[in-house]
Design an enzyme around this catalytic site. Sequence first.
Site, PDB file in Angstrom:
ATOM      1  N   ASP A   1       0.821  -1.202   0.000  1.00 50.79           N
ATOM      2  CA  ASP A   1       0.000   0.000   0.000  1.00 50.79           C
ATOM      3  C   ASP A   1       0.860   1.260   0.000  1.00 50.79           C
ATOM      4  O   ASP A   1       1.938   1.315   0.597  1.00 50.79           O
ATOM      5  CB  ASP A   1      -0.888  -0.012   1.246  1.00 50.79           C
ATOM      6  CG  ASP A   1      -1.851   1.149   1.295  1.00 50.79           C
ATOM      7  OD1 ASP A   1      -2.726   1.218   0.417  1.00 50.79           O
ATOM      8  OD2 ASP A   1      -1.717   1.992   2.196  1.00 50.79           O
TER       9      ASP A   1
ATOM     10  N   GLU B   1       1.002  -0.576  -5.156  1.00 50.95           N
ATOM     11  CA  GLU B   1       0.036   0.488  -5.392  1.00 50.95           C
ATOM     12  C   GLU B   1       0.858   1.775  -5.512  1.00 50.95           C
ATOM     13  O   GLU B   1       1.154   2.437  -4.521  1.00 50.95           O
ATOM     14  CB  GLU B   1      -0.969   0.610  -4.238  1.00 50.95           C
ATOM     15  CG  GLU B   1      -2.058   1.624  -4.543  1.00 50.95           C
ATOM     16  CD  GLU B   1      -2.543   2.402  -3.322  1.00 50.95           C
ATOM     17  OE1 GLU B   1      -3.619   3.005  -3.408  1.00 50.95           O
ATOM     18  OE2 GLU B   1      -1.838   2.438  -2.301  1.00 50.95           O
TER      19      GLU B   1
END
Length: 830
Positions: free
Chosen positions: A499, A552
């Site tokens: 993330d 990401e």
Amino acid sequence: MTPSPPSNGSHPKKTAEEKTTAKKAVAKKAVAKKAVAKKAVAKKAAAKKAVAKEAAAKKAVAEQAVTTKAVAKKATKKTPKQATPRKPPAQPVPEPAPIPLAISPAVDAHHRERLLHGTHHAPHSVLGAHPAPGGVAFRTFRPYALGVTVVAGNLRAELHDDGDGFFSGLLPLNDVPEYRLLVAYEGTVQDTEDAYRFLPTLGELDLHLIGEGRHEQLWTALGAEPMTHQGVTGTRFTVWAPNARGVRVTGGFNFWDGTGHPMRSLGSSGVWELFVPGIGEGELYKFEITRPDGSRTVRADPLARRTQTPPETASIVHASHYEWGDEQWLAHRGDTPVHEAPFSVYEIHLPSWRPGLTYRQLADQLPAYVRDLGFTHVELMPVAEHPFGGSWGYQVTGFYAPTARLGTPDDFKFLIDALHRAGLGVIMDWVPAHFPRDDWALAEFDGRPLYEHEDPLRSAHPDWGTLEFDYGRREVRNFLVANAVYWCEEFHIDGLRVDAVASMLYLDYSREPGQWIPNVHGGRENLDAVAFLQEMNATVYRRVPGVVTIAEESTAWDGVTRATHHMGPGGFGGLGFGLKWNMGWMHDSLDYVSHEPVHRKYHHNEMTFSMVYAYSENYVLPISHDEVVHGKRSLVSKMPGDWWQQRADLRAYLAFMWAHPGKQLLFMGQEFAQGAEWSEAHGPDWWLLDPAYGAEADHRGVRDLVRDLNTVYHHTPALWQRDTEPDGFQWLVGDAAEDNVIAFVRYDAEGTPLLAVSHFSPVVRHDYRLGVPDDVPAWHETLNTDAAAYGGSDVTNPDPVKPEPQPWHGRPASIRLTLPPLATVWLRPA
């Protein structure tokens, strides 16, 4: 990801302290009661000891005199061959030297003060049993005890009460024996091992690897580990706290008073250790740390493998007993590189997918549902423990513990095993970018910045109110790299979606000029973060074959999915990820379909621009949770027009997405056209699929389409085999903006094509001519999102479509199709 502000977790000590206060009061009262009696006993004992010492001294003097005379006699004895020497002048016989009295076994004032105040770095050097002049000195620190007796074989000796919980005695033994302690409390006597008689549980190799920041299985060295040590069962507690003046273990087993359980510092490693006998699985614990300024803080274990259910925050001693049944899955998951294999992902938030279900209950429902829809993988939003449910798991406090909200770590393994046995891979969202400021977790863990950067400009995350990790510190880097390995090795996770990578890579991320400091080269790149990500990826891929890491990353950073040893034009090696989320495609395509069809011609390039950079990385096309919350509306609600047009647009968009180069990801609820935004409080609106609901067929039609998309996709290598090769894609028409038409061909490794045509206009176009390759004798419609079964108007091409020798779109042949309204059509060679 859009996490919410951090929460302040509660402390289990608040409830346990009440019990502790009561027990202390009882103990103190008992001490007062017995004080007079104990003094009398002490006087008698002192008198006896004085008599014994005097007798011993007299005996020693006598023995010394005998020895002296014997030595003197031997020295003056003649031998037969020696001449008689001249007699020396008479000398007086010397008096034997007095024998020194044995030392007092009691803990001296200096050590006593440090132990009482939690600042002793080597309690084992003072407490326990140690050789001493006159025998073996026994010292123990047992707050609130009424008495302590040493038991060694047939020997039983009561230790002297030195006050403040200290007990000591000097026993006339030649060697330190194996012994136990009988500790008397009000109303009970505890038969226990002495925690301070044991050698360290960590070896030199562990400490060396920790110091080097290279312990790839750090969780086997730090944390709480039930074990048998020197033949005794108990739990080893270890924690890294290099700035601490002292560390003590506190938990349910000592009524949250760690005074009597100080840990020892293992050299210069910064690691503190204590083996506590008799403590096993299920015990609650934390670490009580004395900061450099002398104040204390109580912290959860950073390496805890199990935690209490929030809002409680204690760590729990845990050992896994799970027996896996996914050997077949693990043996073959890496047979085909992931970028050359079918890869369609169903993203879910476990606590809200079916609210109220545990890990084991989810294992009964989730694998069957996802497998029926044809997805190859599930992606779990973060499952590592987090205090605030509204963060969806993106503000982690327990990096090594699955959230206790749904069950135990072994229960979580049961769920993963069930998914594997259903033929589904498991990807887990992993959050190494930041952590919350809760004062019982990682923030200033030992009184100073430790896991976070010491420079406030580098540590404070400007967007989320959290703290960023100090990737330049080798122990912190080790903590995170080992954590990535941990989830893959211990829980058989097949992939990590990392993330917020962009926030890690740039020193100026969300910061204004003056709020950040350039790197040593004057640039904005966070060189420490780059090195960390490279090390993490290289380590995971080396240790756990068959896994995939996914970034990401929302910028155009060069080489996210390039190998770490391949240098790019910017002078950096690749970051080493296997896949990268294509955020550009997601934003552009969603912007296009959100416009009314009459305006889409002005945004046509938003649907075609992605092919300019489609092969710069290995991409995933994500329609994730982030796109259907916080006022962004659900996927179907983004579409313009009435309900029929919204569903038609959604179906056309999904088929366009599945045909586009790259892998696919869809968030739960979007597979059946949920109209409302997702909320972690109640999850998907499953009632929309209830046959008793009037519009159930509309939602079921979209779900049936998703199932068919995955089925055809899985059996059509042209849609996934050459995702990263430019030769696997050809435009047929990319500039038909006035018609809202996009058409291209995908090829598999054998050259077999699939033709995809998307029509984002609400009209029917008859005999629409498209240029096509001339080596395919006929095309057959294999999927049409306007089919009646999906809720469409059923405008189809039921018969094979044969090319005509009329050049079109720069090709020697062309076909004529009927394009349904707001639909995507797939055709394969007939």
